[in-house]
Design an enzyme around this catalytic site. Structure first.
Site: not given
Length: 381
Positions: A51, A103, A300, A302, A338
């Site tokens: 990320n 996941y 957030a 990252d 993300d």
């Protein structure tokens, strides 16, 4: 000895930041509710370090991601998606035996009791990373090497890798470390709290949440966190809606040397230490957070790290570094996933340069990064 031979210094680099860690395919729910009730999921990617690499590349920096994925379709998707952000993925290794981790998560905020995450990462390709099978020549080739505590939790080999990468060595790049305490990943073996503290103290720049420091180490308050981490040149304590407090050594504001490092070993060491600790007391900088209309609170942290690193690479003052972190985080907070495109650099620079009153009045909502307006207009009612 694991890794490269002692004394190795890499002559030059065209890479600003190298990020090492596991990235996984994430399945995002089509609607709110328990995992048992969600009828379908959309596919995305997730991984703290990737990320950061994607956000930095999208912001115009030369970023690379180093990881290990399976020789499977999910691995293909990860590498292709991360590369689509402009990230260099040439050092990613494929594991012919172990799978790529995946996941599933619910749509609720990670901090609530109703949030669920189902990980399928045990025995993943990334968990097999070790000092013997990662490309050190790529890891040490950037101006900054970004790591996180998540990698240390994946396996004993991954922990050995992080210990080796954070060990002092000539020509070491500036090492950035996000504590990222994830208690559910630590099963047996070494105590997670002591390991994360050990690793953080060996790095140059540390990001740590006030809440995770209390959970992991029983340490309360930004000053106490800095006292527990005296060695890093910069400690960034993230305080949620209260903002961030940065403790920095006397010479931290010099920034990183622009462009490739010299082939001279002494100059390489100097470049790696350009943001190193200086003599004398800390400078303490407190920067309030922004008001944000949150869509999803995933990624957030990252994004904040990416914004801070971006401004560090540009040699901006520490207040602007934190503000760029807040702005990058606000971009992610106002989208469901993300990752998202950050604001244009000139747009972010205008906002970061606002006076304290104007900064405090900002309120950012969905779509704000695309706004081509004066800074004072970039807010929601």
């Amino acid at each position: 000895m694991s890794g490269p031979a002692a004394g190795t210094a890499h002559a030059a680099t065209s890479t600003d930041v190298v990020c090492l860690g596991e990235s996984m395919v994430t399945f995002l729910p089509s609607q709110p509710g328990r995992l048992a009730d969600v009828p379908s999921f959309g596919r995305g990617i997730g991984g703290a370090e990737s990320n950061v690499a994607c956000a930095l590349a999208a912001a115009g920096h030369r970023a690379a991601w180093v990881g290990r994925v399976g020789a499977d379709g999910f691995g293909d998707h990860l590498v292709e998606t991360i590369a689509s952000y402009g990230v260099d993925t040439s050092a990613v290794r494929r594991d012919p035996v172990r799978p790529t981790g995946i996941y599933f998560r619910t749509a609720t905020d990670r901090g609530t009791d109703t949030h669920e995450v189902a990980y399928y990462r045990a025995g993943s390709a990334a968990s097999a990373m070790s000092p013997e099978n990662v490309p050190y020549e790529d890891l040490l080739a950037g101006r900054i090497l970004h790591l996180s505590g998540i990698t240390a939790a994946l396996s004993a080999d991954c922990l050995a890798l992080l210990r080796d990468l954070t060990a002092p060595r000539p020509g070491r790049p500036l090492v950035s470390f996000d504590v990222n305490h994830r208690p559910h990943l630590w099963r047996g073996g070494e105590a997670d709290a002591s390991v994360l503290l050990e690793l953080a103290r060996r790095c140059d720049l540390v990001f740590v949440g006030e809440d995770e420091a209390e959970e992991a180490w029983g340490i309360v308050g930004a000053e106490a966190i800095r006292a527990a981490l005296p060695e890093p040149a910069v400690v960034v304590v993230k305080r949620g809606s209260a903002g961030a407090t940065v403790f920095s050594g006397a010479t931290v504001f010099s920034g990183l040397r622009p462009g490739p490092r010299s082939s001279n070993a002494g100059e390489a060491e100097d470049a790696a230490a350009a943001d190193g600790a200086g003599a004398g007391p800390d400078t303490v900088t407190l920067v309030p957070a922004l008001r944000v209309d949150v869509v999803a609170a995933v990624g957030a942290g990252d994004a904040f790290a990416a914004g801070f690193l971006s401004a560090t690479l540009r040699g901006l003052p520490v207040r602007e570094r934190v503000r760029h972190g807040h702005l990058m985080a606000a971009a992610v907070l106002t989208v469901p996933g993300d990752l998202t495109d950050p604001p244009a650099r000139d747009h972010a620079d205008r906002l970061a340069a606002l006076d304290d009153d104007a900064w405090g009045r900002l309120r950012l909502g969905p779509g704000w990064t695309a706004a081509d307006r004066a800074p004072e207009e970039v807010r929601t009612p």
